[in-house]
Write a protein that holds these residues in place. Sequence first.
Motif, PDB file in Angstrom:
ATOM      1  N   LEU A 127      37.879  31.725  25.281  1.00  0.00           N
ATOM      2  CA  LEU A 127      38.238  32.195  23.955  1.00  0.00           C
ATOM      3  C   LEU A 127      39.656  31.754  23.630  1.00  0.00           C
ATOM      4  CD1 LEU A 127      36.908  35.858  24.219  1.00  0.00           C
ATOM      5  CD2 LEU A 127      35.791  33.916  23.084  1.00  0.00           C
ATOM      6  N   PHE A 128      39.961  31.647  22.354  1.00  0.00           N
ATOM      7  CA  PHE A 128      41.312  31.275  21.935  1.00  0.00           C
ATOM      8  C   PHE A 128      42.333  32.272  22.472  1.00  0.00           C
ATOM      9  CE2 PHE A 128      44.760  30.925  18.757  1.00  0.00           C
ATOM     10  CZ  PHE A 128      45.076  29.593  18.970  1.00  0.00           C
ATOM     11  N   THR A 129      41.971  33.550  22.497  1.00  0.00           N
ATOM     12  CA  THR A 129      42.884  34.587  22.981  1.00  0.00           C
ATOM     13  C   THR A 129      43.088  34.534  24.494  1.00  0.00           C
ATOM     14  OG1 THR A 129      41.025  36.130  22.969  1.00  0.00           O
ATOM     15  CG2 THR A 129      42.514  36.173  21.061  1.00  0.00           C
ATOM     16  N   ASP A 130      42.305  33.736  25.217  1.00  0.00           N
ATOM     17  CA  ASP A 130      42.518  33.541  26.657  1.00  0.00           C
ATOM     18  C   ASP A 130      43.670  32.582  26.939  1.00  0.00           C
ATOM     19  OD1 ASP A 130      40.341  35.178  27.281  1.00  0.00           O
ATOM     20  OD2 ASP A 130      38.928  33.496  27.361  1.00  0.00           O
ATOM     21  N   ILE A 131      44.120  31.880  25.910  1.00  0.00           N
ATOM     22  CA  ILE A 131      45.184  30.887  26.063  1.00  0.00           C
ATOM     23  C   ILE A 131      46.507  31.587  25.779  1.00  0.00           C
ATOM     24  CG2 ILE A 131      46.035  28.652  25.301  1.00  0.00           C
ATOM     25  CD1 ILE A 131      43.064  28.231  24.239  1.00  0.00           C
ATOM     26  N   GLU A 132      47.254  31.876  26.843  1.00  0.00           N
ATOM     27  CA  GLU A 132      48.470  32.678  26.721  1.00  0.00           C
ATOM     28  C   GLU A 132      49.731  31.820  26.834  1.00  0.00           C
ATOM     29  OE1 GLU A 132      48.459  36.391  29.046  1.00  0.00           O
ATOM     30  OE2 GLU A 132      46.498  35.713  29.761  1.00  0.00           O
ATOM     31  N   VAL A 133      50.834  32.412  26.381  1.00  0.00           N
ATOM     32  CA  VAL A 133      52.139  31.785  26.566  1.00  0.00           C
ATOM     33  C   VAL A 133      52.326  31.547  28.063  1.00  0.00           C
ATOM     34  CG1 VAL A 133      54.633  32.174  26.445  1.00  0.00           C
ATOM     35  CG2 VAL A 133      53.179  32.767  24.501  1.00  0.00           C
ATOM     36  N   GLY A 134      52.844  30.382  28.408  1.00  0.00           N
ATOM     37  CA  GLY A 134      53.069  30.030  29.804  1.00  0.00           C
ATOM     38  C   GLY A 134      51.935  29.239  30.429  1.00  0.00           C
ATOM     39  N   ALA A 135      50.785  29.202  29.771  1.00  0.00           N
ATOM     40  CA  ALA A 135      49.645  28.457  30.301  1.00  0.00           C
ATOM     41  C   ALA A 135      49.900  26.958  30.162  1.00  0.00           C
ATOM     42  CB  ALA A 135      48.369  28.836  29.569  1.00  0.00           C
ATOM     43  N   GLU A 136      49.429  26.209  31.132  1.00  0.00           N
ATOM     44  CA  GLU A 136      49.515  24.756  31.054  1.00  0.00           C
ATOM     45  C   GLU A 136      48.225  24.247  30.435  1.00  0.00           C
ATOM     46  OE1 GLU A 136      50.965  21.003  33.794  1.00  0.00           O
ATOM     47  OE2 GLU A 136      50.609  22.936  34.741  1.00  0.00           O
ATOM     48  N   VAL A 137      48.333  23.351  29.451  1.00  0.00           N
ATOM     49  CA  VAL A 137      47.169  22.894  28.702  1.00  0.00           C
ATOM     50  C   VAL A 137      47.237  21.389  28.441  1.00  0.00           C
ATOM     51  CG1 VAL A 137      46.793  25.119  27.547  1.00  0.00           C
ATOM     52  CG2 VAL A 137      48.251  23.401  26.461  1.00  0.00           C
ATOM     53  N   GLU A 138      46.059  20.823  28.202  1.00  0.00           N
ATOM     54  CA  GLU A 138      45.916  19.460  27.665  1.00  0.00           C
ATOM     55  C   GLU A 138      45.288  19.612  26.300  1.00  0.00           C
ATOM     56  OE1 GLU A 138      44.366  16.128  30.177  1.00  0.00           O
ATOM     57  OE2 GLU A 138      43.887  17.812  31.506  1.00  0.00           O
ATOM     58  N   THR A 139      45.747  18.833  25.326  1.00  0.00           N
ATOM     59  CA  THR A 139      45.259  18.986  23.958  1.00  0.00           C
ATOM     60  C   THR A 139      44.740  17.670  23.388  1.00  0.00           C
ATOM     61  OG1 THR A 139      47.437  18.541  23.017  1.00  0.00           O
ATOM     62  CG2 THR A 139      46.901  20.856  23.514  1.00  0.00           C
ATOM     63  N   TRP A 140      43.864  17.807  22.390  1.00  0.00           N
ATOM     64  CA  TRP A 140      43.352  16.690  21.605  1.00  0.00           C
ATOM     65  C   TRP A 140      43.321  17.136  20.152  1.00  0.00           C
ATOM     66  CZ3 TRP A 140      41.912  17.703  26.487  1.00  0.00           C
ATOM     67  CH2 TRP A 140      41.805  16.641  27.391  1.00  0.00           C
ATOM     68  N   SER A 141      43.407  16.164  19.239  1.00  0.00           N
ATOM     69  CA  SER A 141      43.324  16.475  17.817  1.00  0.00           C
ATOM     70  C   SER A 141      42.624  15.340  17.089  1.00  0.00           C
ATOM     71  CB  SER A 141      44.721  16.728  17.234  1.00  0.00           C
ATOM     72  OG  SER A 141      45.525  15.601  17.405  1.00  0.00           O
ATOM     73  N   THR A 142      42.266  15.599  15.828  1.00  0.00           N
ATOM     74  CA  THR A 142      41.591  14.584  15.013  1.00  0.00           C
ATOM     75  C   THR A 142      42.454  14.130  13.849  1.00  0.00           C
ATOM     76  OG1 THR A 142      40.493  16.281  13.686  1.00  0.00           O
ATOM     77  CG2 THR A 142      39.277  15.424  15.583  1.00  0.00           C
ATOM     78  N   LEU A 143      43.521  14.856  13.566  1.00  0.00           N
ATOM     79  CA  LEU A 143      44.389  14.516  12.442  1.00  0.00           C
ATOM     80  C   LEU A 143      45.706  13.921  12.948  1.00  0.00           C
ATOM     81  CD1 LEU A 143      43.956  17.773  10.324  1.00  0.00           C
ATOM     82  CD2 LEU A 143      42.813  15.577   9.984  1.00  0.00           C
ATOM     83  N   PRO A 144      46.349  13.098  12.144  1.00  0.00           N
ATOM     84  CA  PRO A 144      47.670  12.616  12.544  1.00  0.00           C
ATOM     85  C   PRO A 144      48.670  13.770  12.505  1.00  0.00           C
ATOM     86  CG  PRO A 144      47.094  11.807  10.353  1.00  0.00           C
ATOM     87  CD  PRO A 144      45.898  12.538  10.883  1.00  0.00           C
ATOM     88  N   SER A 145      49.699  13.674  13.330  1.00  0.00           N
ATOM     89  CA  SER A 145      50.726  14.710  13.381  1.00  0.00           C
ATOM     90  C   SER A 145      51.647  14.600  12.180  1.00  0.00           C
ATOM     91  CB  SER A 145      51.561  14.569  14.652  1.00  0.00           C
ATOM     92  OG  SER A 145      50.753  14.751  15.782  1.00  0.00           O
ATOM     93  N   LEU A 146      52.036  15.750  11.632  1.00  0.00           N
ATOM     94  CA  LEU A 146      53.019  15.756  10.557  1.00  0.00           C
ATOM     95  C   LEU A 146      54.386  15.471  11.153  1.00  0.00           C
ATOM     96  CD1 LEU A 146      51.865  18.900   8.542  1.00  0.00           C
ATOM     97  CD2 LEU A 146      51.395  16.502   8.052  1.00  0.00           C
TER      98      LEU A 146
END
Length: 193
Positions: free
Chosen positions: A82-101
């Motif tokens: 769940l999104f709420t399982d992702i807490e501050v301090g967690a190490e993550v890898e991310t992907w996106s579909t939009l260009p970054s602002l």
Amino acid sequence: MNKLLSYLSITALVLLTAGCSEDNPKSEHKGLTGYVIEANYEKNALLVAESDKTAKDGKYGAEWYSLNDDAILLDSQKSKVLFTDIEVGAEVETWSTLPSLESYPSQTDLSKLILAEDVKHPNHPMVQKKAIQIALNYVKSRTGKSDIFIVQNVVSSKSEWIIHIYHFNTEQEYELSIHAETGEVKHITEKSS
């Protein structure tokens, strides 16, 4: 004649529908790998910043990710979280579909996230994520600001977590020692970059 007209109508409808569909599905690209610095569950947003592991030339990427409707959130075993399982301090890898602002931190969507397994201290029950939370809260309370903080490095010693945090806005570096059993911040050093 009616069969021919029906056939032509169906063929035209199929061609129109195919022509209106998306020819190119959104392509997904790799985002940042780093620590979650802030989590806003009401807005479905995470601030992720690179650490020494992934930063290039001492430049730490930081990005706000807004959860998109089709986002895939997985743990290290590829099970859904769940999104709420992702807490501050967690190490993550991310992907996106939009260009970054263009900003710092930049902003984009979150299409996929893999949550790394919690790193346990070798001699005490406190996991790395909890030590990072304590360290970030401590630095924020000392500065009185919730600016951009970068968790540069985290290592364990015999009884502590040693955490290096960089305060982007003031260019201050902090070295914190968090006791891995009690959570007490044992000492701090500060220096300007």
